[in-house]
Design an enzyme around this catalytic site. Structure first.
Site, PDB file in Angstrom:
ATOM      1  N   LYS A  23       0.836  -1.213   0.000  1.00  0.00           N
ATOM      2  CA  LYS A  23       0.000   0.000   0.000  1.00  0.00           C
ATOM      3  C   LYS A  23       0.869   1.260   0.000  1.00  0.00           C
ATOM      4  O   LYS A  23       0.583   2.213  -0.737  1.00  0.00           O
ATOM      5  CB  LYS A  23      -0.896  -0.016   1.242  1.00  0.00           C
ATOM      6  CG  LYS A  23      -1.423   1.332   1.667  1.00  0.00           C
ATOM      7  CD  LYS A  23      -2.185   1.214   2.976  1.00  0.00           C
ATOM      8  CE  LYS A  23      -2.417   2.514   3.668  1.00  0.00           C
ATOM      9  NZ  LYS A  23      -1.261   3.187   4.251  1.00  0.00           N
ATOM     10  N   ASN A  24       1.923   1.254   0.837  1.00  0.00           N
ATOM     11  CA  ASN A  24       2.700   2.486   0.989  1.00  0.00           C
ATOM     12  C   ASN A  24       3.743   2.685  -0.108  1.00  0.00           C
ATOM     13  O   ASN A  24       4.545   3.608  -0.049  1.00  0.00           O
ATOM     14  CB  ASN A  24       3.334   2.538   2.384  1.00  0.00           C
ATOM     15  CG  ASN A  24       2.260   2.740   3.443  1.00  0.00           C
ATOM     16  OD1 ASN A  24       1.119   3.095   3.111  1.00  0.00           O
ATOM     17  ND2 ASN A  24       2.602   2.510   4.694  1.00  0.00           N
ATOM     18  N   ARG A  97      -3.984  11.237   2.892  1.00  0.00           N
ATOM     19  CA  ARG A  97      -2.893  12.214   2.903  1.00  0.00           C
ATOM     20  C   ARG A  97      -2.142  12.208   1.567  1.00  0.00           C
ATOM     21  O   ARG A  97      -1.113  12.860   1.425  1.00  0.00           O
ATOM     22  CB  ARG A  97      -1.914  11.866   4.034  1.00  0.00           C
ATOM     23  CG  ARG A  97      -2.576  11.795   5.400  1.00  0.00           C
ATOM     24  CD  ARG A  97      -1.586  11.486   6.492  1.00  0.00           C
ATOM     25  NE  ARG A  97      -0.552  12.492   6.607  1.00  0.00           N
ATOM     26  CZ  ARG A  97      -0.724  13.689   7.139  1.00  0.00           C
ATOM     27  NH1 ARG A  97      -1.906  14.025   7.616  1.00  0.00           N
ATOM     28  NH2 ARG A  97       0.264  14.556   7.189  1.00  0.00           N
ATOM     29  N   CYS A 121      -4.887   8.615   9.242  1.00  0.00           N
ATOM     30  CA  CYS A 121      -5.165   8.015  10.549  1.00  0.00           C
ATOM     31  C   CYS A 121      -4.796   8.981  11.668  1.00  0.00           C
ATOM     32  O   CYS A 121      -3.792   9.683  11.587  1.00  0.00           O
ATOM     33  CB  CYS A 121      -4.369   6.716  10.704  1.00  0.00           C
ATOM     34  SG  CYS A 121      -4.996   5.397   9.658  1.00  0.00           S
ATOM     35  N   ASP A 311       4.231   0.349  12.094  1.00  0.00           N
ATOM     36  CA  ASP A 311       2.995  -0.303  11.620  1.00  0.00           C
ATOM     37  C   ASP A 311       2.963  -1.807  11.936  1.00  0.00           C
ATOM     38  O   ASP A 311       1.976  -2.465  11.645  1.00  0.00           O
ATOM     39  CB  ASP A 311       2.848  -0.108  10.104  1.00  0.00           C
ATOM     40  CG  ASP A 311       2.920   1.349   9.731  1.00  0.00           C
ATOM     41  OD1 ASP A 311       1.922   2.033   9.839  1.00  0.00           O
ATOM     42  OD2 ASP A 311       4.018   1.804   9.357  1.00  0.00           O
ATOM     43  N   VAL A 333       8.000   6.698  16.555  1.00  0.00           N
ATOM     44  CA  VAL A 333       7.705   7.334  15.264  1.00  0.00           C
ATOM     45  C   VAL A 333       6.486   8.252  15.351  1.00  0.00           C
ATOM     46  O   VAL A 333       6.520   9.395  14.888  1.00  0.00           O
ATOM     47  CB  VAL A 333       7.517   6.263  14.158  1.00  0.00           C
ATOM     48  CG1 VAL A 333       7.214   6.927  12.815  1.00  0.00           C
ATOM     49  CG2 VAL A 333       8.772   5.396  14.040  1.00  0.00           C
TER      50      VAL A 333
HETATM   51  N1  EPU Z   1       6.817  14.487  10.350  1.00  0.00           N
HETATM   52  C1  EPU Z   1       6.994  15.812  10.637  1.00  0.00           C
HETATM   53  N2  EPU Z   1       6.896  16.730   9.615  1.00  0.00           N
HETATM   54  C2  EPU Z   1       6.627  16.357   8.345  1.00  0.00           C
HETATM   55  C3  EPU Z   1       6.439  14.990   8.038  1.00  0.00           C
HETATM   56  C4  EPU Z   1       6.534  14.061   9.076  1.00  0.00           C
HETATM   57  O1  EPU Z   1       7.242  16.167  11.801  1.00  0.00           O
HETATM   58  O2  EPU Z   1       6.535  17.240   7.460  1.00  0.00           O
HETATM   59  C5  EPU Z   1       6.877  13.487  11.437  1.00  0.00           C
HETATM   60  C6  EPU Z   1       5.512  12.841  11.687  1.00  0.00           C
HETATM   61  O3  EPU Z   1       4.685  13.636  12.501  1.00  0.00           O
HETATM   62  C7  EPU Z   1       5.874  11.519  12.334  1.00  0.00           C
HETATM   63  C8  EPU Z   1       7.211  11.189  11.663  1.00  0.00           C
HETATM   64  O4  EPU Z   1       7.692  12.393  11.065  1.00  0.00           O
HETATM   65  O5  EPU Z   1       6.085  11.693  13.716  1.00  0.00           O
HETATM   66  C9  EPU Z   1       7.119  10.115  10.608  1.00  0.00           C
HETATM   67  O6  EPU Z   1       6.196  10.472   9.613  1.00  0.00           O
HETATM   68  P1  EPU Z   1       6.415  10.049   8.098  1.00  0.00           P
HETATM   69  O7  EPU Z   1       6.453  11.278   7.263  1.00  0.00           O
HETATM   70  O8  EPU Z   1       7.553   9.106   8.020  1.00  0.00           O
HETATM   71  O9  EPU Z   1       5.073   9.247   7.806  1.00  0.00           O
HETATM   72  P2  EPU Z   1       4.151   9.324   6.530  1.00  0.00           P
HETATM   73  O10 EPU Z   1       4.948   9.433   5.291  1.00  0.00           O
HETATM   74  O11 EPU Z   1       3.048  10.302   6.763  1.00  0.00           O
HETATM   75  C10 EPU Z   1       4.189   6.759   6.032  1.00  0.00           C
HETATM   76  C11 EPU Z   1       3.148   5.696   5.935  1.00  0.00           C
HETATM   77  C12 EPU Z   1       2.652   5.346   7.316  1.00  0.00           C
HETATM   78  C13 EPU Z   1       3.832   4.860   8.141  1.00  0.00           C
HETATM   79  C14 EPU Z   1       4.931   5.929   8.173  1.00  0.00           C
HETATM   80  C15 EPU Z   1       6.183   5.468   8.883  1.00  0.00           C
HETATM   81  C16 EPU Z   1       2.147   6.119   3.798  1.00  0.00           C
HETATM   82  C17 EPU Z   1       0.955   6.528   3.016  1.00  0.00           C
HETATM   83  N3  EPU Z   1       2.045   6.172   5.122  1.00  0.00           N
HETATM   84  O12 EPU Z   1       3.524   7.869   6.600  1.00  0.00           O
HETATM   85  O13 EPU Z   1       1.728   4.280   7.163  1.00  0.00           O
HETATM   86  O14 EPU Z   1       3.412   4.576   9.451  1.00  0.00           O
HETATM   87  O15 EPU Z   1       5.281   6.308   6.822  1.00  0.00           O
HETATM   88  O16 EPU Z   1       6.700   4.323   8.263  1.00  0.00           O
HETATM   89  O17 EPU Z   1       3.165   5.719   3.234  1.00  0.00           O
HETATM   90  C18 EPU Z   1      -0.215   3.069   7.541  1.00  0.00           C
HETATM   91  O18 EPU Z   1       0.092   2.423   6.526  1.00  0.00           O
HETATM   92  O19 EPU Z   1      -1.162   2.749   8.319  1.00  0.00           O
HETATM   93  C19 EPU Z   1       0.575   4.255   7.884  1.00  0.00           C
HETATM   94  C20 EPU Z   1       0.194   5.139   8.804  1.00  0.00           C
END
Ligand code: EPU
Length: 439
Positions: A23-24, A97, A121, A311, A333
């Site tokens: 998915k990601n 997102r 989420c 996750d 995280v």
């Molecule tokens: N963060 C910031 N500023 C930003 C971006 C992120 O402070 O501009 C912080 C977040 O608040 C968090 C941390 O960095 O504390 C990690 O966030 P990240 O950006 O890595 O997460 P994401 O890209 O929004 C993806 C997956 C998530 C998964 C995380 C970590 C997708 C669509 N989502 O999220 O997946 O948990 O990486 O591996 O790829 C899920 O599949 O259920 C899910 C939540």
């Protein structure tokens, strides 16, 4: 539809199921098609809501899209891409997102992009400051609109240098998707290196991009003038694979996950083995099973790759309620990823949450702040049936597992949230011998 599953638990799940693409990763690879001059074909695509969302967003931007759900193939032709109405973007994005990752490709292609107020989420604040800083440094101009943000690129985006405060998956992808067509060299330090991101790098390389990953989490991207389409087979979903592995442990079962790949799961498999789970790797997938007797307690700290994924933690917590002794999970995280444990407590689990960083040495951003981000689980505790409500995708799947492990009939509501990331999960429950009724 919200959806309710009534589950008659207390039976081991056993049988064979298949996982398809991650998915990601697939959502990001689909976005990447907007960068190419020509047709891109992505294979091993699961039929999940996140894929439908990106299909909708691409269509709203005039991309020709064909989806064969049985074959798992998506074909994308961006030749006629154009500016989409904000209202259409908002409708298609729903609570996801994903729109933020369309920014770079749309700025290159059309000179403008719109990001609606983002959902996703509820597992923490989920700021987008890294994304916005990156886009500004590339030369985008950002203005506020009533329902979101409008970005414009007055001229070709320019390569730049940036260091991330935290190796964010989304921000790393944002930089990669934007830097490949920006003029000159972009250097990103402190970046994320998850397998899904490396698969995105592979897609971009196929399209003609030049991306180097150094040993210290630094990407160097040499911008090129144009990219073409790609043909790619997605890596498997390692989160889904670990979720079913957790289900095997929690229910005392035996589940073969076809399509799962050891390489993406080596960290998970170490922990799975240490708590007493057994696994067998074959050419077609991985068999996970509970060998009988008590599981052992353990301390786990979630982290970015190559650590234990955030996750993976939720289904693992359900299994740990059946381990003898005290287990600790330190979530580093997301600051609010233990909301799902409320329901487990109501089902008889002994789980205590703490604001302190317990059970690890890792430098954690949440240590001096007011977030309950460490969990102490004492077991084994038999779980009993309850009426529970799915809080988020991964927490929701862990509720399913808990209900399947618990004696008696549970009612799990809000299960349509699980369709966002778990393909045909009720068919898979059938294949594993679960007893349930969907309303
Ligand atoms: N963060 C910031 N500023 C930003 C971006 C992120 O402070 O501009 C912080 C977040 O608040 C968090 C941390 O960095 O504390 C990690 O966030 P990240 O950006 O890595 O997460 P994401 O890209 O929004 C993806 C997956 C998530 C998964 C995380 C970590 C997708 C669509 N989502 O999220 O997946 O948990 O990486 O591996 O790829 C899920 O599949 O259920 C899910 C939540």
């Amino acid at each position: 539809m919200n959806g309710v599953l009534e589950i008659e638990g207390g039976r081991p799940l056993a049988g064979e199921i298949r996982v398809r693409g991650a998915k990601n990763f697939v959502s990001k690879a689909m976005v990447a098609s907007l960068l190419g001059e020509g047709i891109s074909v992505l294979r091993n695509v699961p039929t999940i809501r996140d894929v439908e969302i990106v299909l909708g967003l691409l269509r709203a931007h005039g991309v020709g899209v064909e989806h064969d759900p049985v074959a798992g193939t998506v074909t994308m032709n961006p030749t006629g891409a154009g500016v989409a109405k904000s209202a259409d973007i908002i409708t298609h994005a729903g609570a996801s997102r994903i729109p933020i990752l369309l920014c770079g490709p749309l700025l290159h292609r059309l000179g403008e992009a719109f990001i609606p107020d983002l959902g996703g989420c509820n597992i923490g604040g989920r700021p987008i400051d890294f994304h916005m800083e990156a886009l500004r440094r590339f030369g985008a101009e950002v203005s506020k609109e009533p329902d979101g943000l409008r970005l414009v690129a007055p001229k070709r985006l320019q390569g730049m240098q940036m260091e991330l405060e935290f190796p964010s998956v989304g921000a790393t992808e944002q930089l990669l998707l934007t830097a490949v067509l920006a003029e000159g060299i972009t250097e990103l330090r402190g970046a994320a290196v998850e397998p899904e991101i490396l698969d995105l790098v592979a897609v971009l390389q196929q399209m003609g991009a030049i991306i180097t990953l150094e040993t210290d989490r630094t990407y160097r991207i040499e911008g090129v003038d144009s990219l073409h389409g790609y043909h790619h087979y997605s890596l498997p979903d390692r989160i889904e694979a670990a979720s079913w592995a957790g289900a095997a442990l929690a229910t005392g079962g035996d589940i073969t996950v076809l399509g799962a790949r050891q390489l993406d799961l080596t960290t998970y498999l170490n922990y799975f083995r240490k708590v007493g789970g057994r696994f067998d790797v074959t050419d077609d997938g991985i068999r996970f099973w509970h060998a009988g007797g008590d599981l052992s307690s353990i301390a786990v700290e979630t982290a970015v790759h190559p650590g234990f994924m955030t996750d993976w933690q939720q289904p693992f917590v359900v299994a740990l309620t059946q381990a003898s002794g005290i287990s600790i999970i330190h979530e580093t995280v997301y600051e609010k990823r233990f909301g799902f444990t409320n329901a487990l407590r109501r089902m008889g689990a002994h789980i205590q949450l703490y604001r302190e960083c317990l059970g690890g040495q890792r430098l954690c951003r949440f240590g001096q702040r007011n977030y309950e981000h460490s969990a102490v689980i004492s077991g084994p505790t038999p779980l009993h049936a309850a009426d529970i409500e799915v809080p988020d995708l991964r927490g929701g799947f862990s509720h399913l597992i808990a209900a399947l492990a618990a004696e008696g009939r549970s009612s799990v509501s809000g299960i349509s949230l699980i369709d966002r990331g778990y393909e045909s999960f009720t068919d898979k429950l059938d294949a594993l011998g679960a007893r349930y009724w969907r309303h």
